[in-house]
Design a protein around this motif. Sequence first.
Motif, PDB file in Angstrom:
ATOM      1  N   MET A   1      57.031  38.204  31.777  1.00  0.00           N
ATOM      2  CA  MET A   1      58.038  39.267  32.436  1.00  0.00           C
ATOM      3  C   MET A   1      57.175  40.528  32.752  1.00  0.00           C
ATOM      4  O   MET A   1      56.383  40.957  31.798  1.00  0.00           O
ATOM      5  N   ARG A   2      57.070  40.948  34.054  1.00  0.00           N
ATOM      6  CA  ARG A   2      56.435  42.116  34.362  1.00  0.00           C
ATOM      7  C   ARG A   2      56.854  43.360  34.054  1.00  0.00           C
ATOM      8  O   ARG A   2      58.114  43.821  34.424  1.00  0.00           O
ATOM      9  N   GLU A   3      56.432  44.148  33.135  1.00  0.00           N
ATOM     10  CA  GLU A   3      56.949  45.370  32.491  1.00  0.00           C
ATOM     11  C   GLU A   3      55.840  46.269  32.498  1.00  0.00           C
ATOM     12  O   GLU A   3      54.413  45.910  32.415  1.00  0.00           O
ATOM     13  N   THR A   4      56.107  47.610  32.618  1.00  0.00           N
ATOM     14  CA  THR A   4      55.145  48.578  32.450  1.00  0.00           C
ATOM     15  C   THR A   4      54.993  48.978  30.716  1.00  0.00           C
ATOM     16  O   THR A   4      55.700  48.081  29.925  1.00  0.00           O
ATOM     17  N   ALA A   5      54.052  49.459  30.400  1.00  0.00           N
ATOM     18  CA  ALA A   5      54.138  49.976  29.017  1.00  0.00           C
ATOM     19  C   ALA A   5      55.171  50.486  28.363  1.00  0.00           C
ATOM     20  O   ALA A   5      56.003  51.311  28.895  1.00  0.00           O
ATOM     21  N   GLY A   6      55.561  50.105  27.022  1.00  0.00           N
ATOM     22  CA  GLY A   6      56.942  50.359  26.365  1.00  0.00           C
ATOM     23  C   GLY A   6      57.950  49.533  26.746  1.00  0.00           C
ATOM     24  O   GLY A   6      59.037  50.012  26.453  1.00  0.00           O
ATOM     25  N   GLY A   7      57.820  48.475  27.461  1.00  0.00           N
ATOM     26  CA  GLY A   7      58.878  47.474  27.547  1.00  0.00           C
ATOM     27  C   GLY A   7      60.010  48.209  28.751  1.00  0.00           C
ATOM     28  O   GLY A   7      61.135  47.836  28.541  1.00  0.00           O
ATOM     29  N   ARG A   8      59.439  48.559  29.670  1.00  0.00           N
ATOM     30  CA  ARG A   8      60.076  49.195  31.005  1.00  0.00           C
ATOM     31  C   ARG A   8      59.724  48.689  32.166  1.00  0.00           C
ATOM     32  O   ARG A   8      58.474  48.380  32.070  1.00  0.00           O
ATOM     33  N   PHE A   9      60.448  48.925  33.252  1.00  0.00           N
ATOM     34  CA  PHE A   9      60.105  48.244  34.553  1.00  0.00           C
ATOM     35  C   PHE A   9      59.778  49.479  35.384  1.00  0.00           C
ATOM     36  O   PHE A   9      60.255  50.710  35.078  1.00  0.00           O
ATOM     37  N   CYS A  10      58.947  49.459  36.336  1.00  0.00           N
ATOM     38  CA  CYS A  10      58.524  50.445  37.272  1.00  0.00           C
ATOM     39  C   CYS A  10      59.650  50.676  38.421  1.00  0.00           C
ATOM     40  O   CYS A  10      59.616  51.525  38.857  1.00  0.00           O
ATOM     41  N   SER A  11      60.251  49.780  38.656  1.00  0.00           N
ATOM     42  CA  SER A  11      61.178  49.763  39.694  1.00  0.00           C
ATOM     43  C   SER A  11      62.522  48.819  39.500  1.00  0.00           C
ATOM     44  O   SER A  11      62.320  47.798  38.700  1.00  0.00           O
ATOM     45  N   ALA A  12      63.425  48.932  40.216  1.00  0.00           N
ATOM     46  CA  ALA A  12      64.504  47.736  40.438  1.00  0.00           C
ATOM     47  C   ALA A  12      64.043  46.367  40.647  1.00  0.00           C
ATOM     48  O   ALA A  12      64.575  45.264  40.417  1.00  0.00           O
ATOM     49  N   GLU A  13      63.166  46.221  41.729  1.00  0.00           N
ATOM     50  CA  GLU A  13      62.673  45.235  42.240  1.00  0.00           C
ATOM     51  C   GLU A  13      61.947  44.429  41.331  1.00  0.00           C
ATOM     52  O   GLU A  13      62.109  43.192  41.081  1.00  0.00           O
ATOM     53  N   GLU A  14      61.210  44.969  40.426  1.00  0.00           N
ATOM     54  CA  GLU A  14      60.533  44.210  39.211  1.00  0.00           C
ATOM     55  C   GLU A  14      61.578  43.636  38.228  1.00  0.00           C
ATOM     56  O   GLU A  14      61.237  42.658  37.610  1.00  0.00           O
ATOM     57  N   TYR A  15      62.563  44.548  37.954  1.00  0.00           N
ATOM     58  CA  TYR A  15      63.626  43.977  37.207  1.00  0.00           C
ATOM     59  C   TYR A  15      64.303  42.742  37.711  1.00  0.00           C
ATOM     60  O   TYR A  15      64.432  41.842  37.005  1.00  0.00           O
ATOM     61  N   GLN A  16      64.672  42.847  39.035  1.00  0.00           N
ATOM     62  CA  GLN A  16      64.972  41.532  39.659  1.00  0.00           C
ATOM     63  C   GLN A  16      64.336  40.450  39.532  1.00  0.00           C
ATOM     64  O   GLN A  16      64.667  39.353  39.414  1.00  0.00           O
ATOM     65  N   ALA A  17      62.834  40.686  39.802  1.00  0.00           N
ATOM     66  CA  ALA A  17      62.010  39.473  39.891  1.00  0.00           C
ATOM     67  C   ALA A  17      61.923  38.983  38.169  1.00  0.00           C
ATOM     68  O   ALA A  17      61.854  37.557  38.321  1.00  0.00           O
ATOM     69  N   ALA A  18      62.023  39.565  37.430  1.00  0.00           N
ATOM     70  CA  ALA A  18      61.996  39.205  36.123  1.00  0.00           C
ATOM     71  C   ALA A  18      63.168  38.415  35.670  1.00  0.00           C
ATOM     72  O   ALA A  18      63.390  37.337  35.009  1.00  0.00           O
ATOM     73  N   LEU A  19      64.596  38.726  36.410  1.00  0.00           N
ATOM     74  CA  LEU A  19      65.541  38.042  36.150  1.00  0.00           C
ATOM     75  C   LEU A  19      65.614  36.809  36.664  1.00  0.00           C
ATOM     76  O   LEU A  19      66.001  35.840  36.255  1.00  0.00           O
ATOM     77  N   LEU A  20      64.813  36.794  37.786  1.00  0.00           N
ATOM     78  CA  LEU A  20      64.819  35.324  38.771  1.00  0.00           C
ATOM     79  C   LEU A  20      63.942  34.476  37.999  1.00  0.00           C
ATOM     80  O   LEU A  20      64.227  33.038  37.886  1.00  0.00           O
ATOM     81  N   ASP A  21      62.916  34.880  37.280  1.00  0.00           N
ATOM     82  CA  ASP A  21      62.066  34.119  36.375  1.00  0.00           C
ATOM     83  C   ASP A  21      62.846  33.444  35.470  1.00  0.00           C
ATOM     84  O   ASP A  21      62.666  32.380  35.095  1.00  0.00           O
ATOM     85  N   CYS A  22      63.681  34.130  34.848  1.00  0.00           N
ATOM     86  CA  CYS A  22      64.615  33.724  33.601  1.00  0.00           C
ATOM     87  C   CYS A  22      65.743  32.975  33.994  1.00  0.00           C
ATOM     88  O   CYS A  22      65.709  31.746  33.222  1.00  0.00           O
TER      89      CYS A  22
END
Length: 726
Positions: A1-22
């Motif tokens: 899961m691609r996250e920034t420090a602190g367990g957050r995403f940098c953008s909505a695109e990163e969030y969506q990519a992580a969802l697709l992996d799951c």
Amino acid sequence: MRETAGGRFCSAEEYQAALLDCVRRILGVYGREVLSVSESGILHRAGGTIMSREELEQLFAGRPFARKAKEQMEEGYQELLTVRRAGRDTMRGGVIIPMEYVFHAFGLDDLEAYMVILSWAAEADHDLGLLFSLLNEKSGVRLPTMDLCIRTCTFSQEERLLRRSRCIRRRRILSFFFCGLYDLGRRDDVLPAEGYLEQELKLDHRIVSYLEDPASADPRLEMLVQYGYPQEETLLIHRRLLLGLLGRSRPDGGPEAVFVSGEPGAGKRCLLSALCRENHRAFLLADAGKLPGEPAEVFRILFTLIREALLRGGAAICFCHIPPEEEQEHQVSRECMELLLRGTKLWKGELYFTSDYEWNAKIRSPERKILKLRIPGTTTEERLLLWKAFLKEEERPEGLDLEYLADKYALSAGAVKNSVEDYRAHARLAGGPPEKSWLLEACRHQLDHRLGRDAVCITAKYRWDDLVLPAPQKRMLKDACDQVRCHHQVYHCWGFEEKLAYGRGVSMIFYGPPGTGKTMGAQVLANELDLELYKVDMAGVMSKYVGESEKKLGTIFEQAGKSRSILFFDEADVLFGQRTDQKDSNDKYANASTAYLLQKIEEYEGIMVLATNLLQNFDNAFLRRFQFIIEFPAADAERRQEIWQNVFPEAAPREELDFVFLAQEYLFSGSQIKNAAVAAAFLAAGERKPVGMRHVLTAVKREMAKTGKTLIAADFGPYYDLMQEG
């Protein structure tokens, strides 16, 4: 899961990519489980193509074999929930994650959010769409079904049964997201069709477009909805109403709707828009007049509108232009209002209605309490504030009295603004210094009335110099004009309105022989006061049916009050005659009509002029209720001479005319003199000559012939030699 420090995403695109992996992990494990329980060599049909086991296994390359499939699927699902928690944390940090916002706005639980994620993933990734076609029990379906979603995230039979039951109960909420789950035009108690859990979960186009661009709008609402409403200065006069709405307490036991009525341009929508701004709510303005006629289609549109309001942070919904009831034009349509209330039953947010018409007492709304608010007509002080706010000082024409303008035209806030805009447009086209007549014309165009149906608008052409009257009568006419001009000062500023409950209008009776200038006097008033003059069609008002004349007259007074015009009744004694002893039913109804007219005269606050040839024909009760009773006497020789001198325009070529002879010899009324002058002008124009005594005397001769009098040579005095047969 691609996250920034602190367990957050940098953008909505990163969030969506992580969802697709799951999603790929969960479905891969589930797919391997399906294959592991299949007999070796069994072929699967996908999209009409026979696939071997080897080909199917290639879809899961790199995925572990499902020896502990349930545990691995649960791990994948928990990873997906972790991604979602990180997405929510990202939202709190100020980065917009549209998908997480949607889940929160619609109150979706984890399973419902999972359905949306799988449906979105099937469209976002082609390989996942192919995988769905293999995993669904119904071959060829490239989208997830509700049953598949439950099977891939729920790991006990008991929990699956509970979730299936909840999905059926929540079918209307899910219909915001998925096409075809529920017919929104059907009744609430109709159960979904058989195979509900096996239907494809296809995301509605609006949800897809929102996830791609949160600033987008639903094209299905393009012609119906206005998003937001600009702040207007009309709220200068609505501050008290706004504070009252802000401070109202919510009713117990159910949602509330606010119904605001008022004349066009009263500021109904501006008031509600300001209320929403104070409450930090977006504002959706829907035109109820553009809704289709079929109720089922209306429900579908309202459902779409509710979804749009939720997507915009729980925006307030406001319906405007609600039509009137056919039987009662002053009340809103019961059918339309009840349809809107039923169609928005699912909506628990702020709901408003605005209409030019009042609330219909027959409307029933057991689910929602209705707060009814009527915006009153503007006062002179409020209109003065509006004129000062909208019309800049440098734009004001010379000689403009803003206080008189505000008192004379009872315009709504919106009408004042429109008048100023029309005036500016005229000034830009015309060029040069601004003129007061442009502004007055713009005001008259804003007056909403139907007076022209029962009365004729007379163009006022005469001024004080054209009106030949004895000095006392002329002074009374000027005093009447002063009463109109000083109406606001005396009644409001000096407080006389507190002493007088009615009778604040200006009413006059003009009486005298025919042709003495009564109609001209009314035109002079209209010109002096810059008001329109309407002559009431007596033939149209009088009716042989009981009560019909009173009904028409009541409409005339109502429309005249809106137009701020001068009402002129010629030969008014026909309508305003004396009361008689009640000898039969006809006398009874005639006296009732007279009493009704007395009441309307007292209530009317405009300018009313009654003209009659015989004052004695009026009932004494009428005479006491008029401020001015002015006689228009037959003209003497001196005034006839003045009329002869004024009747010819300066542009008309003429020889030297003997006005003294004409005035002393012929006892004409003012209208007869006008007729003779016009006829003489045509005679002269036909001969291509200036107007001379021969033309005038010929016209006089013909005018006398109308009354049956024949002139002889002696009647023409020293001018008899000019006369010839004709």
